[in-house]
Design a protein around this motif. Structure first.
Motif, mmCIF file in Angstrom:
data_model
loop_
_atom_site.group_PDB
_atom_site.id
_atom_site.type_symbol
_atom_site.label_atom_id
_atom_site.label_comp_id
_atom_site.label_asym_id
_atom_site.label_seq_id
_atom_site.Cartn_x
_atom_site.Cartn_y
_atom_site.Cartn_z
ATOM 1 N N ILE A 1 -27.934 0.101 -18.828
ATOM 2 C CA ILE A 1 -26.908 -0.078 -19.860
ATOM 3 C C ILE A 1 -25.550 -0.352 -19.219
ATOM 4 N N ILE A 2 -25.221 0.419 -18.204
ATOM 5 C CA ILE A 2 -23.944 0.217 -17.508
ATOM 6 C C ILE A 2 -23.908 -1.154 -16.846
ATOM 7 N N LEU A 3 -25.011 -1.576 -16.250
ATOM 8 C CA LEU A 3 -25.085 -2.902 -15.631
ATOM 9 C C LEU A 3 -24.918 -3.999 -16.677
ATOM 10 N N GLY A 4 -25.548 -3.849 -17.826
ATOM 11 C CA GLY A 4 -25.403 -4.823 -18.903
ATOM 12 C C GLY A 4 -23.969 -4.919 -19.393
ATOM 13 N N LEU B 1 -21.899 -6.722 -16.683
ATOM 14 C CA LEU B 1 -22.144 -8.169 -16.669
ATOM 15 C C LEU B 1 -21.485 -8.847 -17.867
ATOM 16 N N PHE B 2 -21.532 -8.205 -19.022
ATOM 17 C CA PHE B 2 -20.861 -8.750 -20.201
ATOM 18 C C PHE B 2 -19.354 -8.831 -19.972
ATOM 19 N N ALA B 3 -18.774 -7.803 -19.355
ATOM 20 C CA ALA B 3 -17.334 -7.797 -19.069
ATOM 21 C C ALA B 3 -16.962 -8.897 -18.083
ATOM 22 N N VAL B 4 -17.786 -9.119 -17.080
ATOM 23 C CA VAL B 4 -17.524 -10.172 -16.099
ATOM 24 C C VAL B 4 -17.597 -11.543 -16.777
ATOM 25 N N ALA B 5 -18.607 -11.755 -17.623
ATOM 26 C CA ALA B 5 -18.736 -13.033 -18.328
ATOM 27 C C ALA B 5 -17.540 -13.266 -19.244
ATOM 28 N N ALA B 6 -17.094 -12.223 -19.946
ATOM 29 C CA ALA B 6 -15.936 -12.345 -20.831
ATOM 30 C C ALA B 6 -14.674 -12.665 -20.034
ATOM 31 N N ALA B 7 -14.511 -12.038 -18.872
ATOM 32 C CA ALA B 7 -13.337 -12.291 -18.033
ATOM 33 C C ALA B 7 -13.337 -13.732 -17.513
ATOM 34 N N ILE B 8 -14.501 -14.240 -17.145
ATOM 35 C CA ILE B 8 -14.598 -15.624 -16.654
ATOM 36 C C ILE B 8 -14.251 -16.598 -17.772
ATOM 37 N N LEU B 9 -14.780 -16.380 -18.958
ATOM 38 C CA LEU B 9 -14.467 -17.253 -20.092
ATOM 39 C C LEU B 9 -12.991 -17.188 -20.458
#
Length: 114
Positions: A6-9, A12-20
């Motif tokens: 859950i923490i990894l998910g 990863l969602f936070a990293v994807a949001a930051a990149i976008l």
């Protein structure tokens, strides 16, 4: 699901949001330059199309040709429009000369470069 997954998910969602977010921010900062480049390209292509049919063009004719051209990206509401062709005609001619599409033909007129 374990706590680690859950923490990894979430990470990863936070990293994807930051990149976008960073990509969108960069696009918005570069948007004015992109609009100016698109406007010069659209005006230049209209002048080149006119030159293919008529042979030569003057600065006054360029001003008439480009007056009212509007460009903008499909994903944004922001558009750029030529409101006064006389003010932009010199920039368009300089752009076409720099790109080596046209050359002076004498008497204040220009023709396609051979």
């Amino acid at each position: 699901m374990s706590t680690g997954q859950i923490i990894l998910g979430i990470a990863l969602f936070a990293v994807a949001a930051a990149i976008l977010y960073a990509w969108g921010l960069k696009k918005s900062l570069d948007q004015q330059e992109d609009l100016e480049r698109s406007l010069m390209s659209a005006c230049g292509s209209r002048v080149v199309k006119h030159l293919k049919k008529h042979g030569t063009v003057t600065k006054a004719e360029v001003a008439e040709l480009i007056d009212g051209i509007t460009v903008g990206p499909f994903w944004s509401r922001q558009k750029v429009r030529v409101q006064d062709g006389k003010k932009v005609a010199g920039q368009v001619i300089d752009f076409l000369l720099d790109q080596q599409y046209i050359e002076p033909a004498g008497g204040g007129s220009y023709r396609l470069k051979k």
